[in-house]
Scaffold this active site. Structure first.
Site, short mmCIF file in Angstrom:
data_model
loop_
_atom_site.label_atom_id
_atom_site.label_comp_id
_atom_site.label_asym_id
_atom_site.label_seq_id
_atom_site.Cartn_x
_atom_site.Cartn_y
_atom_site.Cartn_z
CD GLU A 53 0.32 -22.94 -27.26
OE1 GLU A 53 -0.72 -23.33 -27.35
OE2 GLU A 53 1.14 -22.79 -27.90
CG PHE A 115 5.53 -14.85 -37.83
CD1 PHE A 115 3.97 -14.95 -38.56
CD2 PHE A 115 6.29 -15.65 -37.38
CE1 PHE A 115 3.56 -16.46 -38.44
CE2 PHE A 115 5.70 -17.23 -37.46
CZ PHE A 115 4.53 -17.57 -37.98
CD GLN A 116 4.40 -18.24 -34.17
OE1 GLN A 116 5.42 -17.99 -33.40
NE2 GLN A 116 3.38 -18.87 -34.34
CE LYS A 165 14.55 -16.91 -31.40
NZ LYS A 165 14.28 -17.61 -32.64
CG MET A 480 -25.23 -26.64 -15.23
SD MET A 480 -26.32 -27.26 -13.88
CE MET A 480 -25.06 -27.88 -12.80
#
Lengths: 584, 182
Positions: A53, A115-116, A165, A480
């Site tokens: 993502e 969940f999630q 949802k 760097m």
């Protein structure tokens, strides 16, 4: 004009109404109804399946920055949303307009540790311009259109819309984007005319003036860059810009001093008597020690975000407004009042600047045996400058060398993570750029450490036949970090060396891309031409000098005119003697 | 140059002007999370909150008023004001300290426990401060007192040796004088 439909249908409808053609994302349980609609609407909206993502958000950033449009992302709840957080923060810091849609667990489960589940609006509140949790399907279309408005108006930024949802399944009324008038958010685009007049008069009286411009000019649209060029020509003043502002003014122009960081740009910033800052924000990379920053100058600051004015540096004239509008007014007033720059003073000023230029602060010792990273970028520039080219970068030394040695002539051609400094930005950003410009040459100038942070996105590039070129300056170090350790931590290279790098040519082949390795300066041109010719994603493993450092450099806690320059080794010792060696 | 500046690659904090207390009135849309946005801005950017009150003011218009007492240098106060105005659900921010014509009030409930002389003295002082008794038992009082913050602080201090048990304060609310709205 309202139509009844489900929440998921509204998402697709709203995106289409907003003119969105591409959306970057990754499916999951809490966004399945929306993915179902995408399946039915492939003719209206193309979804690009990323591999992580974070990659989706950076891809949308690259897309947005190279087109001036709003970038769109669709991810699921929980880990989908938390993985997007780095990209959101990056977009917030660099003012990139994004609309990021996240799925959420059904409303009756919110707060139950489902969940999630995660508190997406809570987590993303400090890293978005604004965010919404939509609990009622009848609010959804308004919120989506509002999200596009907020993302793209005023100082642009990312907006998250979190959709549970059950709201995606619920039916409600859809309204189109027409007449979205926000009740509280109406940013000012026109600058205060009295202040602009005062600013223009101050410019005309200046003896040692300087334009210092930033990403705001790019964000304000190509018109702003044109207006900037006009004003700079009209006044005859020198100009420098921040990392984010590259391309707004052509690097080939004699009035260009190089990006802030070159000896001449920093000295001019320090010694100028009038500084005209347009769409930049005086961040700490620019100012160095604030109390020693351009002490003798009066400062004009144009910014669309009032909170940028007087934040780090006190200015004399602060103008809140959109760069293009203010630049237009400045040019108009300059012409109308028949103002002229002080030609005598300007001649002296340019004379001084030429002396600084003669210092050639970007010079380096080239080699016949080993590829110098600066040389690699110079050759890349020479071999691609006549093509339709877009450059993205990761973060580190290679990014600075790209900024110094790739000469940008046009805006929106340069995509880099400036504010947040996100390693792993370049490849997904290049994918976003290539999606928007399928026939252009898109190159991610990378380091071998940064590229491994989002390497998985090469799979995305291969899937969508996006022929992005990954040009790795491979020095086996986090360059760097190594440079700072060399100069300020007694050469103790703690964890900055990568011992087990992959074979990048084989890695490319494993992804069904093309791998090219180049180790000798003499082979470089031919190898780069080969890379350009291949109509597939390429990993170009350019093996460069491991010990090269980026210069000029402002050492710790020093003022912006106290740079270390690369060509005199003893000056490095001098610069770190007083403070740095105390640490050794 | 201090050591902090030499050990990091960030410039050192600059020491600047004098810091002062300011009362800000922030008119916001009464939507979920709006208070979190305001508070998050203060904690995220390291500003002080000395007092904070929030309540819906006009139900039909979905408006809430947040009154914040904060402190900082003039540059920081300007920053706070600009940062607040940048939040999407914020309608207006007024610095009541700068406009100079504002009334500030706070309400406190003060519980004091004691017997004999202490009890009589507490009641006497409460009377002097125009505090009202809103609850009483044979060994305690709850006083309600309204006024400027320093008056309340003074009252609480006086109650301390007389058996102060608990204090509950609303925080500052403020409004500009005269006929006009903010």
């Amino acid at each position: 004009m309202t139509k009844e439909m489900t929440g998921a249908e509204m998402v697709v409808e709203a995106l289409a109404d907003q003119g969105v053609q591409h959306i970057f994302g990754y499916p999951g349980g809490a966004v399945l109804p929306i993915y179902d609609e995408l399946f039915k609407n492939t003719n209206r909206l193309q979804h690009i399946l990323v591999r992580h993502e974070q990659g989706a958000v950076h891809a949308a950033e690259g897309y947005a920055r190279s087109t001036g449009k709003v970038g769109c992302v669709l991810v699921t709840s929980g880990p989908g949303a938390t993985n997007a957080v780095t990209g959101l923060t990056d977009a917030l810091m660099d003012s990139i307009p994004l609309v990021v849609i996240t799925g959420q667990v059904p409303t009756h489960l919110i707060g139950n540790d489902a969940f999630q589940e995660c508190d997406t609006v809570g987590i993303t509140r400090p890293c978005t311009k604004h965010n919404y949790l939509v609990k009622n399907v009848n609010d959804l279309s308004r919120v989506l259109h509002e999200a596009f408005y907020v993302a793209s108006h005023g100082r642009p930024g990312p907006v998250v819309v979190d959709i549970p949802k059950d709201v995606q399944f619920a039916r409600g009324n859809y309204t189109g984007p027409q007449n979205i008038k926000h009740k509280t958010y109406n940013p000012k685009v026109k600058g205060d005319l009295d202040k602009i007049k005062a600013a223009v008069e101050m410019m005309a009286r200046a003896k040692r003036p300087l334009f210092y411009t930033g990403g705001g000019v790019i964000n304000s649209g190509t018109e702003a860059s044109q207006l900037l060029r006009e004003l700079v020509k009209l006044t005859g003043f020198p100009i420098t810009s921040t990392l984010m502002g590259l391309g707004a003014f052509p690097a080939a122009d004699p009035q260009w001093l190089g990006m802030h960081g070159t000896f001449e740009a920093n000295m001019a910033m320090h010694d100028c008597d009038v500084m005209i800052c347009i769409g930049a924000r005086f961040d700490d990379r620019i100012t160095g020690r604030v109390d020693a920053f351009s002490p003798g100058s009066r400062k004009i600051h144009v910014d669309i975000d009032a909170s940028s004015i007087n934040k780090n540096v006190k200015v004399d004239i602060g103008i809140v407004g959109d760069c293009a509008h203010v630049l237009e007014d400045m040019t108009r007033i300059w012409r109308a009042s028949g103002l002229k720059s002080d030609a005598r003073a300007l001649k002296d000023w340019w004379g001084q600047i030429d002396k600084w230029r003669a210092r050639k602060s970007l010079s380096y010792r080239n080699s016949f045996d080993i590829i110098k990273p600066q040389y690699a970028i110079q050759r890349l520039y020479e071999l691609t400058k006549d093509r339709d080219t877009y450059i993205t970068t990761e973060v580190g030394q290679h990014q600075m060398w790209a900024a110094q040695f790739y000469n940008f002539q046009e805006p929106n051609r340069w995509m880099t993570s400036g504010g947040l400094g996100t390693m792993g930005y370049g490849l997904p950003a290049a994918i976003g750029v290539q999606m928007a410009h399928p026939n252009s040459l898109v190159i991610d100038i990378a380091g071998e450490a940064s590229i491994l942070m989002n390497m998985q996105e090469l799979s995305t590039a291969v899937q969508y036949r996006l022929p992005v070129k990954i040009f790795i300056l491979n020095n086996q170090y986090m360059g760097m970090v190594r440079q700072w350790q060399e100069l300020l931590h007694g050469g103790r290279y703690s964890e900055s060396y990568t011992e087990a790098l992959p074979d990048f040519v084989k890695l490319a082949e494993a992804y069904h891309a093309v791998g090219i390795r180049c180790e000798k300066p003499g082979d470089l041109d031919a190898a780069i031409m080969e890379m350009i010719k291949v109509d597939k994603p390429v990993i170009f493993d350019c093996v460069v000098d491991r010990n090269e450092n980026c210069f000029p450099m402002i050492p710790s806690g020093r003022a912006h005119n106290e740079m270390i320059l690369g060509d005199s080794a003893e000056s490095i010792d001098d610069a770190v003697t007083e403070e740095g060696k105390l640490l050794v | 140059m201090n050591t902090a500046a030499t050990t990091t690659h960030y410039p050192a904090a600059t020491v600047v002007e004098k810091s002062g207390s300011h009362t800000l009135s922030v008119l916001v849309d009464n939507e979920p999370g709006v208070l979190a946005r305001v508070i998050g801005l203060f904690s995220g950017r390291g500003y002080n909150i000395d007092s904070l009150t929030v309540s819906e003011t006009e139900h039909q218009k979905h408006l809430s008023l947040i009154t914040i007492v904060t402190s900082g240098t003039p540059m920081v106060i300007e920053q706070i004001k600009n940062q607040l105005e940048r939040l999407v659900p914020v309608h207006r921010v007024v610095d009541l300290t700068v406009t100079g014509r504002a009334i500030e009030r706070e309400l406190a409930m003060v519980k004091v426990r004691g017997k004999g002389d202490h009890r009589v003295e507490a009641l006497r002082l409460a009377d002097a401060f125009r505090a009202r008794v809103i609850d009483a038992t044979t060994e305690s009082f709850v006083f309600e007192i309204t006024g400027k913050s320093d008056k309340i602080e003074q009252f609480v201090e006086l109650m301390l040796p007389l058996g102060l048990v608990e204090v509950s304060r609303t925080g500052v609310v403020a409004i500009g004088r005269g006929p006009d709205a903010m």
